[in-house]
Design a protein around this motif. Structure first.
Motif, mmCIF file in Angstrom:
data_model
loop_
_atom_site.group_PDB
_atom_site.id
_atom_site.type_symbol
_atom_site.label_atom_id
_atom_site.label_comp_id
_atom_site.label_asym_id
_atom_site.label_seq_id
_atom_site.Cartn_x
_atom_site.Cartn_y
_atom_site.Cartn_z
ATOM 1 N N PRO A 10 39.759 22.543 27.743
ATOM 2 C CA PRO A 10 40.202 23.677 26.912
ATOM 3 C C PRO A 10 39.933 25.033 27.555
ATOM 4 O O PRO A 10 40.786 25.938 27.502
ATOM 5 C CB PRO A 10 39.402 23.497 25.621
ATOM 6 C CG PRO A 10 39.106 22.042 25.559
ATOM 7 C CD PRO A 10 38.888 21.633 26.971
ATOM 8 N N ALA A 11 38.756 25.220 28.166
ATOM 9 C CA ALA A 11 38.443 26.499 28.800
ATOM 10 C C ALA A 11 39.326 26.748 30.017
ATOM 11 O O ALA A 11 39.872 27.846 30.199
ATOM 12 C CB ALA A 11 36.968 26.530 29.189
ATOM 13 N N VAL A 52 46.182 25.703 42.848
ATOM 14 C CA VAL A 52 44.859 25.979 43.417
ATOM 15 C C VAL A 52 43.767 25.522 42.460
ATOM 16 O O VAL A 52 42.777 24.894 42.868
ATOM 17 C CB VAL A 52 44.716 27.476 43.735
ATOM 18 C CG1 VAL A 52 43.313 27.783 44.244
ATOM 19 C CG2 VAL A 52 45.762 27.907 44.758
ATOM 20 N N MET A 53 43.931 25.812 41.198
ATOM 21 C CA MET A 53 42.935 25.419 40.205
ATOM 22 C C MET A 53 42.835 23.901 40.108
ATOM 23 O O MET A 53 41.742 23.344 39.971
ATOM 24 C CB MET A 53 43.298 26.035 38.850
ATOM 25 C CG MET A 53 42.199 25.978 37.808
ATOM 26 S SD MET A 53 42.660 26.843 36.283
ATOM 27 C CE MET A 53 42.687 28.549 36.855
ATOM 28 N N ARG A 54 43.970 23.231 40.191
ATOM 29 C CA ARG A 54 43.959 21.765 40.112
ATOM 30 C C ARG A 54 43.291 21.160 41.344
ATOM 31 O O ARG A 54 42.563 20.174 41.234
ATOM 32 C CB ARG A 54 45.387 21.238 39.962
ATOM 33 C CG ARG A 54 45.453 19.745 39.689
ATOM 34 C CD ARG A 54 46.841 19.300 39.272
ATOM 35 N NE ARG A 54 47.849 19.636 40.258
ATOM 36 C CZ ARG A 54 48.801 20.546 40.077
ATOM 37 N NH1 ARG A 54 48.857 21.225 38.944
ATOM 38 N NH2 ARG A 54 49.696 20.787 41.029
ATOM 39 N N ALA A 57 37.969 30.854 41.189
ATOM 40 C CA ALA A 57 37.195 31.917 41.824
ATOM 41 C C ALA A 57 37.359 33.244 41.100
ATOM 42 O O ALA A 57 36.567 34.172 41.305
ATOM 43 C CB ALA A 57 37.624 32.067 43.292
ATOM 44 N N GLU A 58 38.360 33.387 40.240
ATOM 45 C CA GLU A 58 38.599 34.619 39.506
ATOM 46 C C GLU A 58 37.814 34.694 38.202
ATOM 47 O O GLU A 58 37.819 35.741 37.542
ATOM 48 C CB GLU A 58 40.095 34.749 39.204
ATOM 49 C CG GLU A 58 40.990 34.644 40.434
ATOM 50 C CD GLU A 58 42.462 34.565 40.063
ATOM 51 O OE1 GLU A 58 42.761 34.760 38.862
ATOM 52 O OE2 GLU A 58 43.295 34.304 40.948
ATOM 53 N N TRP A 104 42.149 29.768 30.649
ATOM 54 C CA TRP A 104 42.134 30.690 31.791
ATOM 55 C C TRP A 104 43.467 30.654 32.532
ATOM 56 O O TRP A 104 43.970 31.688 32.974
ATOM 57 C CB TRP A 104 40.990 30.343 32.728
ATOM 58 C CG TRP A 104 39.640 30.550 32.100
ATOM 59 C CD1 TRP A 104 39.325 31.442 31.117
ATOM 60 C CD2 TRP A 104 38.440 29.830 32.398
ATOM 61 N NE1 TRP A 104 37.999 31.331 30.773
ATOM 62 C CE2 TRP A 104 37.421 30.364 31.551
ATOM 63 C CE3 TRP A 104 38.102 28.820 33.283
ATOM 64 C CZ2 TRP A 104 36.112 29.887 31.578
ATOM 65 C CZ3 TRP A 104 36.799 28.357 33.318
ATOM 66 C CH2 TRP A 104 35.804 28.885 32.471
ATOM 67 N N ALA A 105 44.029 29.458 32.678
ATOM 68 C CA ALA A 105 45.335 29.362 33.336
ATOM 69 C C ALA A 105 46.415 30.036 32.499
ATOM 70 O O ALA A 105 47.320 30.691 33.038
ATOM 71 C CB ALA A 105 45.693 27.896 33.580
ATOM 72 N N GLY A 106 46.326 29.916 31.171
ATOM 73 C CA GLY A 106 47.291 30.583 30.311
ATOM 74 C C GLY A 106 47.182 32.096 30.353
ATOM 75 O O GLY A 106 48.164 32.809 30.082
ATOM 76 N N ALA A 107 45.992 32.609 30.692
ATOM 77 C CA ALA A 107 45.800 34.060 30.803
ATOM 78 C C ALA A 107 46.274 34.609 32.134
ATOM 79 O O ALA A 107 46.179 35.828 32.363
ATOM 80 C CB ALA A 107 44.325 34.399 30.596
ATOM 81 N N GLY A 108 46.766 33.752 33.027
ATOM 82 C CA GLY A 108 47.321 34.205 34.290
ATOM 83 C C GLY A 108 46.452 33.957 35.502
ATOM 84 O O GLY A 108 46.843 34.322 36.622
#
Length: 466
Positions: free
Chosen positions: A226-227, A187-189, A240-241, A231-235
């Motif tokens: 990097p940001a 979704v992020m991609r 949108a989150e 965020w993806a590494g934090a789950g």
């Protein structure tokens, strides 16, 4: 004595138990061995064409192409050696049709015989490799030719001229984006892909936006990755989150990287909010930081003089154009031969009289170009070995990589010298170099800089020209 009939002598086996010696000046009749019959050449295999048996035949007037392609059930990579053998006897209408275009390109752009033969062999390889014998050829398939000793760029030019090319190559910036975002959640991609498309192609719906230069898009991607990766590494699975607190936590404390990340994230979230892909813009109301302006510094005059007198005529001309007229690397690479008439350069609506040292180096470069590539039809002023047989520019990095000097630093040195020579005439600087008022003020601020004040100043307090 140990040589087998029809075989070459194996020196390792012959010298295994010693070495045979002979007396000098004595008649010695070497035993003649029977030669083995050569294997039948693949090119001698017979095939019937309109030209007869074993002859290519005439080129067809037109090709009947089919849009239908049979999908591959099991994708098995072909054996390179078998592909090369089959390409030797390949004789389809496509290769005969393209052979005429290959000859025209060879005569028009001054291709060597080797280059022409490489393109013909590449076309035969493509005819052998493609899924359907009557379908157009994808550019991505042409990119696989080097594994079979094929040619890429010239083959693409021929296929494009023949109307047989399907352009499906990803742009370099798209490849860079895919590499940087491969590990992100789907979704992020997808959200980032929407932003990338607008950045590259622009948008006519709100928020309307012009397309950006690929280099600008690359800087933005490098700044925000990097940001987003953190965020993806934090789950998190979607942008949108992300909240404003998380954005502030991801931003660097200070420096240019913070400014670049702020600009990239602001552009990203603004677009996603307008496309209704996120609920709220976390960057809304967040105060941004301004980038610290750098102070332009002059270059070493000895280095500039060394590059101006380079034995490479391309380096000498490029350095002269920037050192005397402050052209950018992009302007130098895009200059056409027809842009210079009677010693005057027409650039962006301005007519610039070339300095005498520039004219001298221009004449030397044109003589070198005529001697090296006499049949080149490339309209650009600067060409190299790869661009001369085509119509493409040489690129922004030519010949600066070989010169070992940055064109931007050389351009700043030229503008800085003019500022100190004129005492800070903003209107003259802006008109002479075609720059805006903000950029002009950046150079005018150096007039009182202690490192740039010359020891020899006149009564009015202005530096003498260098």
């Amino acid at each position: 004595m140990l040589q087998e009939p029809g075989r070459a002598l194996d020196l390792v086996v012959a010298n295994e138990h010693g070495q045979q010696l002979f007396f000098a000046n004595m008649h010695f009749q070497r035993r003649r061995t029977r030669r083995l019959a050569p294997e039948p050449r693949a090119s001698k295999k017979k095939w019937k064409t309109p030209g007869g048996w074993g002859r290519p035949g005439p080129a067809p007037d037109q090709l009947v192409l089919s849009e239908w392609v049979q999908p591959v059930l099991v994708d098995v990579p072909p054996d390179p050696e078998l592909v090369r053998r089959r390409a030797l006897i390949e004789n389809s209408e496509l290769t005969r049709y393209c052979a005429v275009i290959v000859r025209e390109h060879a005569e028009r752009f001054g291709w060597s015989k080797r280059q022409r033969n490489d393109v013909v062999r590449s076309l035969r390889l493509l005819q052998t490799l493609r899924e359907s014998p009557t379908a157009k050829i994808r550019a991505s398939d042409v990119l696989q030719l080097p594994r079979y000793d094929g040619n890429i760029i010239s083959t693409l030019d021929v296929l494009d001229a023949a109307g047989l090319l399907i352009e499906d190559r990803p742009r370099p910036i798209e490849t860079y984006f895919t590499t940087k975002t491969a590990a992100l959640p789907p979704v992020m991609r997808e959200q980032l892909e929407v932003w990338l498309k607008v950045m590259l192609d622009g948008a006519t719906t709100a928020p309307r936006q012009r397309s950006r230069d690929p280099l600008t898009v690359r800087i933005r991607i490098r700044a925000i990755v990097p940001a987003v990766t953190a965020w993806a590494g934090a789950g998190h699975q979607s942008l949108a989150e992300i909240t404003a607190a998380q954005v502030r936590a991801a931003l660097p404390e200070t420096g240019g990287q913070r400014v670049l990340m702020e600009q990239g994230l602001r552009s990203l979230f603004k677009l996603l909010k307008a496309r209704k892909l996120i609920f709220a813009n976390p960057m809304r109301g967040m105060k941004g930081n301004r980038a610290n302006a750098t102070v332009p510094m002059p270059l070493d005059t000895v280095l500039i003089r060394e590059k101006l007198n380079s034995t490479n005529p391309a380096i000498a001309l490029a350095v002269a154009l920037v050192a005397f007229h402050a052209l950018t690397a992009k302007q130098v690479s895009e200059l056409l031969v027809t842009d210079i008439v009677d010693g005057r350069l027409t650039l962006d609506g301005r007519s610039i009289p070339l300095a005498d040292p520039v004219r001298e180096r221009l004449a030397r470069w044109l003589d070198h170009r005529q001697a090296r590539w006499p049949n080149s039809r490339n309209p650009h002023l600067l060409v190299h070995q790869r661009s001369a047989p085509r119509l493409l520019p040489a690129g922004r990095t030519f010949p600066w990589k070989q010169a070992g000097i940055r064109p931007q630093a050389l351009r700043e040195d030229r503008i800085l010298a003019e500022v100190h020579a004129t005492g800070g005439d903003a209107r003259r600087i802006s008109d002479l170099f075609g720059i805006g008022i903000e950029t002009t003020n950046r150079y005018l601020d150096t007039l009182e800089h202690p490192d740039l004040i010359s020891e020899s100043q006149d009564v009015r307090g202005t530096s003498t020209p260098r």
